[in-house]
Design an enzyme around this catalytic site. Structure first.
Site, PDB file in Angstrom:
ATOM      1  N   HIS A  26      -2.117  12.765  -1.477  1.00  0.00           N
ATOM      2  CA  HIS A  26      -2.918  11.385  -1.513  1.00  0.00           C
ATOM      3  C   HIS A  26      -1.862  10.282  -0.940  1.00  0.00           C
ATOM      4  CE1 HIS A  26      -6.034   8.591  -2.720  1.00  0.00           C
ATOM      5  NE2 HIS A  26      -5.108   7.555  -2.836  1.00  0.00           N
ATOM      6  N   HIS A  28      -1.325   7.281   2.674  1.00  0.00           N
ATOM      7  CA  HIS A  28      -2.318   6.741   3.481  1.00  0.00           C
ATOM      8  C   HIS A  28      -1.371   6.268   4.715  1.00  0.00           C
ATOM      9  CE1 HIS A  28      -5.210   5.717   0.352  1.00  0.00           C
ATOM     10  NE2 HIS A  28      -4.152   5.061  -0.267  1.00  0.00           N
ATOM     11  N   THR A  72      -9.364   1.890   2.768  1.00  0.00           N
ATOM     12  CA  THR A  72     -10.441   0.925   2.798  1.00  0.00           C
ATOM     13  C   THR A  72     -10.251  -0.419   3.946  1.00  0.00           C
ATOM     14  OG1 THR A  72      -9.541  -0.625   0.824  1.00  0.00           O
ATOM     15  CG2 THR A  72     -11.445   1.297   0.584  1.00  0.00           C
ATOM     16  N   ARG A 119     -14.447  10.489   1.695  1.00  0.00           N
ATOM     17  CA  ARG A 119     -14.146   9.494   0.172  1.00  0.00           C
ATOM     18  C   ARG A 119     -15.223   8.308   0.343  1.00  0.00           C
ATOM     19  NH1 ARG A 119      -9.176   5.223  -0.664  1.00  0.00           N
ATOM     20  NH2 ARG A 119      -8.750   5.985  -2.544  1.00  0.00           N
ATOM     21  N   ASP A 244       0.500   8.354  -3.223  1.00  0.00           N
ATOM     22  CA  ASP A 244      -0.056   7.150  -2.975  1.00  0.00           C
ATOM     23  C   ASP A 244       0.724   6.103  -1.911  1.00  0.00           C
ATOM     24  OD1 ASP A 244      -2.569   5.514  -2.904  1.00  0.00           O
ATOM     25  OD2 ASP A 244      -1.925   4.326  -4.636  1.00  0.00           O
ATOM     26  N   ASN A 249      -1.768  -3.144  -2.874  1.00  0.00           N
ATOM     27  CA  ASN A 249      -2.499  -3.858  -3.942  1.00  0.00           C
ATOM     28  C   ASN A 249      -1.741  -3.679  -5.220  1.00  0.00           C
ATOM     29  OD1 ASN A 249      -4.723  -4.503  -2.321  1.00  0.00           O
ATOM     30  ND2 ASN A 249      -5.463  -2.598  -2.567  1.00  0.00           N
TER      31      ASN A 249
HETATM   32  C1  0GY Z   1      -5.227   4.006  -3.322  1.00  0.00           C
HETATM   33  C2  0GY Z   1      -5.682   3.033  -4.213  1.00  0.00           C
HETATM   34  C3  0GY Z   1      -5.901   1.521  -3.843  1.00  0.00           C
HETATM   35  C4  0GY Z   1      -6.545   1.350  -2.458  1.00  0.00           C
HETATM   36  C5  0GY Z   1      -7.222   2.200  -1.710  1.00  0.00           C
HETATM   37  O1  0GY Z   1      -8.317   2.746   0.112  1.00  0.00           O
HETATM   38  C6  0GY Z   1      -7.650   1.873  -0.583  1.00  0.00           C
HETATM   39  O2  0GY Z   1      -7.792   0.782   0.011  1.00  0.00           O
HETATM   40  O3  0GY Z   1      -7.412   3.525  -2.369  1.00  0.00           O
HETATM   41  C7  0GY Z   1      -6.140   0.462  -4.866  1.00  0.00           C
HETATM   42  O4  0GY Z   1      -5.951  -0.643  -4.509  1.00  0.00           O
HETATM   43  O5  0GY Z   1      -6.155   1.030  -6.230  1.00  0.00           O
HETATM   44  O6  0GY Z   1      -5.525   5.097  -3.671  1.00  0.00           O
HETATM   45  O7  0GY Z   1      -4.643   3.907  -2.302  1.00  0.00           O
END
Ligand code: 0GY
Length: 289
Positions: A26, A28, A72, A119, A244, A249
């Protein structure tokens, strides 16, 4: 607060050595915004966290592979994630976010790039609602590709979402342990209901990730460890682990990724559990075509 937008620039080398072939399941990529602009609909704007930095972190921490989850802030434009997959020499797989209007050709192109899941995100601070009925249609459509579903929700939404979750076909991976209320402890009603759901539905998997997000003691992750360890010991063949990175955030602190890796032997105390968590489970889910 702006400091907390930037991931740790020089994480320490972990004491724990992951087993050969370990997967960070997990993480990004963000941007770079100059090449891959963030979505106008986004609810936060992160710093650039490009693929080169992710791959350097992977090597530094002693991992071999990544599962890159569409964030996101990029909406349904998966191009930064796909670009990273294509540069990874098959050492990364992807989890995409798609809209109801995605074409079959579009899904197949994502599959060729290395995507193996979609997702669905239900956190109000991150996304506007996609109705569960739309998610169910997308979940049905991806089955023929052998993909699975990845869901992110807050524990207080579990009761509302449970009927939707248990009706989904195929494997369903739940992010960050279903975000338990750590103050309530592992014996709290919420986490016990979560365990019962996993006991009853053998297609549900869980990521034992994000002590830095869930814990109440800053860099001391000891209050989250019992939750992750319970899940690893009870469902050893349905757990995944991830950093992660780059940790969007975060408000309490920005974690050192070396510290996060050093939590692994506390949540998976035997070599067999570590092998399942870091290698066998993610390989089965993402690299078996
Ligand atoms: C994570 C957690 C967060 C953000 C996202 O896709 C995202 O923006 O998942 C979060 O802010 O808790 O898994 O990266």
């Amino acid at each position: 607060m702006d400091d907390l937008k930037h991931f740790c620039k020089a994480p320490r080398k972990p004491r724990f050595t992951p087993p050969a072939g370990a997967v960070d399941a997990h993480c990004h990529v963000f941007g770079p915004a100059a090449s891959f602009p963030f979505a106008p609909s986004r609810k936060y704007t992160p710093v650039d966290a490009p693929k080169e930095k992710l791959f350097a972190l992977r090597d530094h921490l002693g991992f071999t592979r990544n599962v890159i989850v569409q964030a996101t802030c990029h909406g349904t434009d998966n191009s930064a994630m796909v670009d990273a997959l294509q540069a990874s020499d098959s050492r990364a797989r992807g989890v995409a976010v798609v809209g109801a209007n995605v074409s079959d050709n579009g899904l197949e192109a994502l599959h060729r790039a290395g995507v193996r899941a979609v997702r669905f995100n239900f956190l109000k601070r991150l996304v506007d609602d996609t109705p569960p009925e739309i998610c169910a249609i997308i979940a049905a459509r991806i089955q023929r590709l052998g993909w699975h579903v990845n869901v992110y929700f807050e524990s207080e939404d579990l009761a509302r979402l449970a009927p939707f979750l248990i009706a989904l076909p195929g494997v369903v991976v739940i992010d960050h342990m279903g975000r338990p209320d750590v103050a309530a402890g592992v014996n709290g009603a919420g986490f016990q209901q979560f365990l019962t759901l996993l006991d009853t539905h053998k297609n549900l998997w869980v990521k034992v990730s994000c002590p830095e997000r869930l814990g109440l003691r800053g860099r001391d992750y000891s209050d989250v460890i019992p939750f992750a360890r319970t899940l690893v010991e009870r469902f050893p063949d349905r757990v995944l682990w991830g950093t992660d990175w780059p940790h969007p955030n975060m408000h309490s602190h920005m974690p050192d990724d070396g510290d996060l890796v050093d939590v692994i032997p506390e949540i998976a105390p035997t070599v067999a559990l570590q092998q399942a968590l870091l290698v066998d489970n993610p390989m089965r889910l993402y690299w078996e075509d």
